[in-house]
Design an enzyme around this catalytic site. Structure first.
Site, mmCIF file in Angstrom:
data_model
loop_
_atom_site.group_PDB
_atom_site.id
_atom_site.type_symbol
_atom_site.label_atom_id
_atom_site.label_comp_id
_atom_site.label_asym_id
_atom_site.label_seq_id
_atom_site.Cartn_x
_atom_site.Cartn_y
_atom_site.Cartn_z
ATOM 1 N N ASN A 133 4.099 -3.706 -7.745
ATOM 2 C CA ASN A 133 4.276 -2.297 -7.411
ATOM 3 C C ASN A 133 3.612 -1.490 -8.513
ATOM 4 O O ASN A 133 3.062 -2.042 -9.474
ATOM 5 C CB ASN A 133 5.771 -1.963 -7.287
ATOM 6 C CG ASN A 133 6.022 -0.620 -6.603
ATOM 7 O OD1 ASN A 133 5.459 -0.329 -5.544
ATOM 8 N ND2 ASN A 133 6.846 0.210 -7.208
ATOM 9 N N LYS A 134 3.623 -0.165 -8.362
ATOM 10 C CA LYS A 134 2.982 0.709 -9.338
ATOM 11 C C LYS A 134 3.347 0.318 -10.771
ATOM 12 O O LYS A 134 4.513 0.045 -11.079
ATOM 13 C CB LYS A 134 3.403 2.160 -9.056
ATOM 14 C CG LYS A 134 2.811 3.198 -9.968
ATOM 15 C CD LYS A 134 1.280 3.144 -10.003
ATOM 16 C CE LYS A 134 0.684 3.090 -8.606
ATOM 17 N NZ LYS A 134 -0.757 2.751 -8.662
ATOM 18 N N ASP A 174 3.798 -2.980 -3.193
ATOM 19 C CA ASP A 174 2.439 -3.111 -2.650
ATOM 20 C C ASP A 174 2.184 -4.511 -2.132
ATOM 21 O O ASP A 174 1.347 -4.719 -1.252
ATOM 22 C CB ASP A 174 1.425 -2.736 -3.726
ATOM 23 C CG ASP A 174 1.423 -1.244 -3.978
ATOM 24 O OD1 ASP A 174 2.323 -0.743 -4.689
ATOM 25 O OD2 ASP A 174 0.556 -0.556 -3.403
ATOM 26 N N GLN A 223 2.148 10.385 -9.535
ATOM 27 C CA GLN A 223 2.709 10.418 -8.181
ATOM 28 C C GLN A 223 4.165 10.900 -8.207
ATOM 29 O O GLN A 223 4.640 11.532 -7.271
ATOM 30 C CB GLN A 223 2.681 9.019 -7.533
ATOM 31 C CG GLN A 223 1.298 8.485 -7.203
ATOM 32 C CD GLN A 223 0.744 7.599 -8.301
ATOM 33 O OE1 GLN A 223 1.018 7.827 -9.480
ATOM 34 N NE2 GLN A 223 -0.030 6.605 -7.927
ATOM 35 N N ARG A 271 -9.455 -1.217 -2.351
ATOM 36 C CA ARG A 271 -8.393 -1.413 -3.327
ATOM 37 C C ARG A 271 -7.751 -2.771 -3.087
ATOM 38 O O ARG A 271 -7.368 -3.098 -1.970
ATOM 39 C CB ARG A 271 -7.353 -0.281 -3.215
ATOM 40 C CG ARG A 271 -7.975 1.086 -3.555
ATOM 41 C CD ARG A 271 -6.930 2.152 -3.796
ATOM 42 N NE ARG A 271 -6.173 1.856 -5.002
ATOM 43 C CZ ARG A 271 -4.998 2.415 -5.300
ATOM 44 N NH1 ARG A 271 -4.467 3.306 -4.483
ATOM 45 N NH2 ARG A 271 -4.366 2.094 -6.413
ATOM 46 N N ARG A 281 -3.038 7.432 -0.658
ATOM 47 C CA ARG A 281 -2.584 6.276 -1.438
ATOM 48 C C ARG A 281 -1.165 5.939 -0.979
ATOM 49 O O ARG A 281 -0.573 6.672 -0.203
ATOM 50 C CB ARG A 281 -2.667 6.512 -2.963
ATOM 51 C CG ARG A 281 -2.403 7.904 -3.503
ATOM 52 C CD ARG A 281 -1.035 8.433 -3.192
ATOM 53 N NE ARG A 281 0.026 7.535 -3.625
ATOM 54 C CZ ARG A 281 1.277 7.621 -3.204
ATOM 55 N NH1 ARG A 281 1.639 8.564 -2.339
ATOM 56 N NH2 ARG A 281 2.182 6.771 -3.643
ATOM 57 N N GLY A 282 -0.653 4.798 -1.513
ATOM 58 C CA GLY A 282 0.637 4.320 -1.043
ATOM 59 C C GLY A 282 0.343 3.193 -0.070
ATOM 60 O O GLY A 282 -0.455 3.362 0.865
ATOM 61 N N ALA A 283 0.963 2.034 -0.309
ATOM 62 C CA ALA A 283 0.546 0.846 0.435
ATOM 63 C C ALA A 283 0.556 1.003 1.967
ATOM 64 O O ALA A 283 -0.466 0.725 2.612
ATOM 65 C CB ALA A 283 1.372 -0.352 -0.025
#
Lengths: 369, 369
Positions: free
Chosen positions: B257-258, B247, B206, B94, B51-53
């Site tokens: 973003n998150k 993101d 995270q 996603r 995960r993580g853009a």
């Protein structure tokens, strides 16, 4: 009365013991802790078997009644020392909620009196502790009605409403019915289209475990979210009002409540959503001019690093665990108490409410504790 | 190069497989998932093994390279269909991070070309996927340096600094070094008195699991908090700057973003604390005028109701699990990219940065992926 408490009792005086539902393990397990002396009550407060500002006050009062009963065969001098020790020990358990000090002060009014036999004093203290419990339940009902009146005014009586609440200010935080959840219950009786966003409230998860549980029992629709989601839903217009409890309110209205309350107040203001505090008037600490004087408890790191006994966080980290934060009065739309609702400026409105008459809405039911 | 990645690799191309560290179980367990075909890569993206853009983009590129290798013995027609299918499947994993689409587009530039044999195409695609990985690492290092320059300017080069970051925008979110954590690493090299508040970032944690772990490895002091505590520390003046990843960034600077980023931006503004977004310029989606067009992924309820496989929330609740939120450009002090730092108004500043030259600060190191 059990219906009011969602079928379980937060706290009960039974055969000279204090019976507490264990809030560390709800809703997974329904367990009870039976306290036979004040030390066990103090430990239960410290470890959050019982939590929630009003419930802490009731527990402390009952704990001191146990101490009085236990020491009632002593001479007057020794009896008093024993109660001083118990008072000190109970007071040291958790520093933020003012209800703890308030309840201990109420009890001290009795045992500090001259001319009473220890035995008599113990009887009066037991009676007062039960009364404190009953009064809290009555206060919650009145807070519920006052809060529902306020929300009807703020939302012009619309048939549906989405409310967000934080932590647990429900039956489990009080002698029953709840403060913020008392408002929710009272609103739900008038507004069947009510829906409640409950944020989980890390680290102890009072929201996910306790509030969600209470509301499901009442068949009030719940949307459970994590603590970092409220901003998103507010920005999308999905939340109409926020209602929270309180652990201590300063004379100017600054309010200490469960950590995470302050950010919600800022987001509420950002989105012009009313932010309401619901608490018994005894929560107001007139000795404090503003919130800067409210002690903020720091709790063990393990509450943050572990979940369900298993470590989740990386090893080697520092941890901060303030259990409360302070919401400035400027962010608070109204403070709802059993004696009425105060509006800003609170340095002018709170005292008249406090000094007002005991409301007719609050009826002591008796036998509920 | 392993030193840069804290000793582990987020993603690696090895013997025509894609090896991913399993971020669902870090830091408790260090496990790897070996993907032998694009479907396994897609599943790994969907379930957040990776995960993580930026890392999602690299994974998608490598996944498509696997698909090309696997289909390289087919005729040209069948080869293309196969890659179309793989592209579609990877794209569906996603929806929010733009890096996914960007990487798939980069790969499509190759396989959509006329006149190449499938075998040749597969070779070029493998090379391009590795290059995307290397470029990401170089971009992170440049972002780190640009971010450190910016922070030195914002804080007038003081010898100590307390920074808050959210989620994981570190080595684990990228090909290595990280974006927000790249800034942290670069700042730490200049400011030994740096301290970092890491909020745990429910529901996937995270922050607590990945960011905290990365920083402890670098011996950067960490203060782990829950997501609802930042307001408290900001109000006490304990946080000097907030740095987050992204993101997807709209043309006007609105940033997805998150979940939980938006509230931090509001609190930062409330306390006049700089709020900085750090991301590769490819994160900017110029096809979107503003943040309202950014799709917000909703993930499974179980991520909220359960922790470590055990249910914590009361049964019977509804759940909302938006994985991202949108921070309005007005709340963002600066956007740091590998090609330079953009300041407001972003609808004017982002395009010149995007069209600028590849920075001298970014050096492809080769062999790192």
């Amino acid at each position: 009365m059990t219906g009011v408490r969602t079928g379980v009792r937060t706290i009960e005086w039974r055969d000279s013991t204090v019976v507490l539902i264990d809030q560390r393990v709800l809703p997974h397990d329904e367990k009870y802790v039976i306290c036979r002396n004040w030390e066990e009550v103090a430990e239960s407060i410290r470890t959050m078997v019982v939590r929630g500002a009003p419930a802490i006050g009731v527990a402390a009062a009952m704990g001191l009644a146990l101490a009085a009963r236990e020491s009632s065969a002593l001479g007057a001098e020794a009896f008093r020392s024993s109660l001083q020790r118990a008072t000190k020990g109970l007071f040291a358990t958790r520093p933020t909620a003012v209800n703890l000090r308030w309840a201990l002060d109420e009890m001290e009014r009795i045992w500090a009196r001259n001319g009473l036999e220890p035995g008599e004093t113990a009887e009066l203290m037991e009676r007062r502790a039960l009364e404190i419990c009953e009064e809290d339940l009555a206060a919650c009902r009145a807070i519920g009605e006052n809060g529902a009146d306020l929300l009807a005014e703020l939302t012009q009586g619309r048939p549906d409403l989405t409310l967000l609440t934080h932590c647990n200010a429900g039956a489990l935080a009080t002698a029953g019915y709840g403060t913020a959840l008392g408002v929710v219950r009272s609103v739900f009786a008038r507004v069947p289209g009510l829906r409640v966003f409950v944020d989980e409230t890390r680290p102890f998860l009072q929201g996910a475990r306790l509030t969600a549980w209470e509301l499901v029992q009442e068949k009030i629709p719940v949307e459970l979210i994590t603590d970092n989601m409220a901003g998103h839903f507010l920005s999308r217009g999905e939340i109409d009002v926020i209602v929270v409890g309180a652990d201590r309110i300063a004379a100017n209205g600054d309010t200490a409540n469960k950590i995470g309350t302050y950010p919600l107040s800022v987001l509420a203001r950002e989105h012009a959503v009313p932010f309401v505090v619901a608490a018994p008037i005894s929560t107001v600490d007139f000795s404090l001019a503003d919130g800067s004087g409210i002690p903020i408890e720091e709790r063990p790191a393990e509450e943050v690093t572990h979940m369900g006994g298993v470590r989740v966080a990386a090893a080697g980290v520092g941890v901060r665990n303030p259990a409360f934060d302070v919401t400035p009065a400027a962010n608070i739309t109204a403070i709802v108490t059993e004696k009425g609702t105060a509006r800003p400026p609170y340095e002018d409105s709170l005292r008249p409410v406090a000094e007002g008459p005991y409301p007719s809405k609050a009826r002591l039911t008796g036998g509920a504790c």
